[in-house]
Design an enzyme around this catalytic site. Structure first.
Site, PDB file in Angstrom:
ATOM      1  N   ASP A  16       0.799  -0.931  -0.007  1.00 32.65           N
ATOM      2  CA  ASP A  16      -0.427  -0.208  -0.459  1.00 32.65           C
ATOM      3  C   ASP A  16       0.811   1.229  -0.203  1.00 32.65           C
ATOM      4  OD1 ASP A  16      -1.794  -1.941   0.166  1.00 32.65           O
ATOM      5  OD2 ASP A  16      -2.297  -1.388   2.739  1.00 32.65           O
ATOM      6  N   THR A  63      -2.598  -5.859  -3.809  1.00 30.53           N
ATOM      7  CA  THR A  63      -2.194  -4.394  -4.015  1.00 30.53           C
ATOM      8  C   THR A  63      -3.540  -3.426  -3.984  1.00 30.53           C
ATOM      9  OG1 THR A  63      -2.890  -4.723  -6.956  1.00 30.53           O
ATOM     10  CG2 THR A  63      -0.498  -5.130  -6.288  1.00 30.53           C
ATOM     11  N   LYS A  79     -11.838  -4.545  -3.693  1.00 29.69           N
ATOM     12  CA  LYS A  79     -13.345  -4.573  -2.323  1.00 29.69           C
ATOM     13  C   LYS A  79     -14.425  -3.963  -2.603  1.00 29.69           C
ATOM     14  CE  LYS A  79     -10.475  -4.099   1.947  1.00 29.69           C
ATOM     15  NZ  LYS A  79      -9.935  -3.426   1.616  1.00 29.69           N
ATOM     16  N   PHE A  80     -14.614  -4.728  -4.337  1.00 28.16           N
ATOM     17  CA  PHE A  80     -16.433  -4.423  -5.367  1.00 28.16           C
ATOM     18  C   PHE A  80     -17.507  -4.285  -3.807  1.00 28.16           C
ATOM     19  CE2 PHE A  80     -13.677  -5.938  -8.217  1.00 28.16           C
ATOM     20  CZ  PHE A  80     -13.417  -4.828  -9.002  1.00 28.16           C
ATOM     21  N   ASN A 101     -24.237  -4.933 -12.597  1.00 33.91           N
ATOM     22  CA  ASN A 101     -24.098  -4.446 -14.272  1.00 33.91           C
ATOM     23  C   ASN A 101     -22.629  -3.362 -13.594  1.00 33.91           C
ATOM     24  OD1 ASN A 101     -24.021  -3.552 -16.436  1.00 33.91           O
ATOM     25  ND2 ASN A 101     -24.944  -1.463 -15.984  1.00 33.91           N
ATOM     26  N   ARG A 107       2.466  -2.533   6.349  1.00 32.93           N
ATOM     27  CA  ARG A 107       3.057  -2.220   7.282  1.00 32.93           C
ATOM     28  C   ARG A 107       4.143  -2.526   7.465  1.00 32.93           C
ATOM     29  NH1 ARG A 107      -1.763   1.897   9.404  1.00 32.93           N
ATOM     30  NH2 ARG A 107      -2.891   0.084   8.926  1.00 32.93           N
TER      31      ARG A 107
END
Ligand code: S5P
Length: 250
Positions: free
Chosen positions: A13, A36, A68-69, A74, A215
């Protein structure tokens, strides 16, 4: 994982393409998966993807775009296939929230299945106060069970095996991967609600398969030190793999 003896996924990140690629080239030998967030790279262009794909071949890891849709079928099909990032064309794996219900999986599958991609559903989150609990988590698992041609696992904090199962469900051949973020050996959390557990807690005690570490490996991105990144990657890889070996030999 078996071939490289690692259940470590590094979450890269950082916002500069140069740092992004340098971290991946450094940790590549020690990971099964690179995670990613492609939309945080400030100087993104398509050569970043070319280089990422070269590194994936060089070091033998899969690419997981943590997109993270979270929209209707659609819309997510368009977000997955098109726009600047064309995620489906390069990410072997992506993920989605279960909140829109099964139609989100249908939408993503319309793009991902023909390309032999895999989907991860977010069943539990690591952040303090997350709403992904109880019947929400159970329903996410049911959504996955209904689309085993595409859904390969979960982002979660525990093994999901019997969660959401009804009597009579045949779970014998079910083998979803459980990927656990929120893993750290030196800190318990950050200032924005992230919560960390150790690889031992996550893999051995809670039955997760893959540890996702960000991290804890690269520290603060404005002070990138590839020697320390390599050292931390090795450290997390052995902690994760030792816990995994202990669990599977139990
Ligand atoms: O519940 C979650 C789900 C995810 S995918 N909690 C998380 O932290 N993540 C992601 O894992 C998060 O978006 C970040 O990319 C990574 C954790 O980073 P770290 O620096 O806190 O290890």
């Amino acid at each position: 994982m078996e071939r490289k003896q690692t259940n470590l996924s590094v979450s890269v990140d950082v916002t500069k393409a140069k740092d992004f690629l340098a971290i991946i080239d450094t940790v590549g030998p020690f990971v099964c998966l690179i995670k990613t967030h492609i939309d945080i790279i400030e100087d993104f262009d398509s050569t970043v993807i070319d280089r990422l794909q070269e590194l994936s071949k060089k070091h033998d890891f899969l690419i997981f775009e943590d997109r993270k849709f979270a929209d209707i079928g659609n819309t997510v099909a368009l977000q997955y296939s098109s726009g600047v990032y064309k995620i489906a064309s390069w990410a072997h794996i992506t993920n989605a929230h279960a909140v829109p219900g099964p139609s989100i999986v249908t939408g993503l599958a319309s793009i991902g299945v023909p390309l032999q991609r895999g989907l991860i559903l977010l069943a539990e989150m690591s952040s303090k106060g997350a709403l992904t609990t109880g019947s929400y988590t159970e329903d996410a698992v049911r959504m996955a069970r209904a689309r085993r041609d595409f859904v390969i696992g979960f982002i979660a904090q525990h093994r999901m095996e019997t969660i959401g199962a009804s009597e009579g469900d045949d779970l014998a051949d079910e083998d979803f991967l459980v990927l656990a973020p929120g893993v750290g050996l030196d800190a318990k959390g950050d200032a924005m609600g992230q919560q960390y557990r150790t690889p031992e807690e996550v893999v051995l005690a809670c039955g997760c398969d893959i540890i996702i570490v960000g991290r804890g490996i690269y520290g603060k991105s404005d002070q990138l030190n590839t020697e320390s990144v390599e050292e931390q990657a090795k450290r997390y890889r052995s902690a994760g793999w030792d816990a995994y070996k202990k669990r599977v030999s139990l």
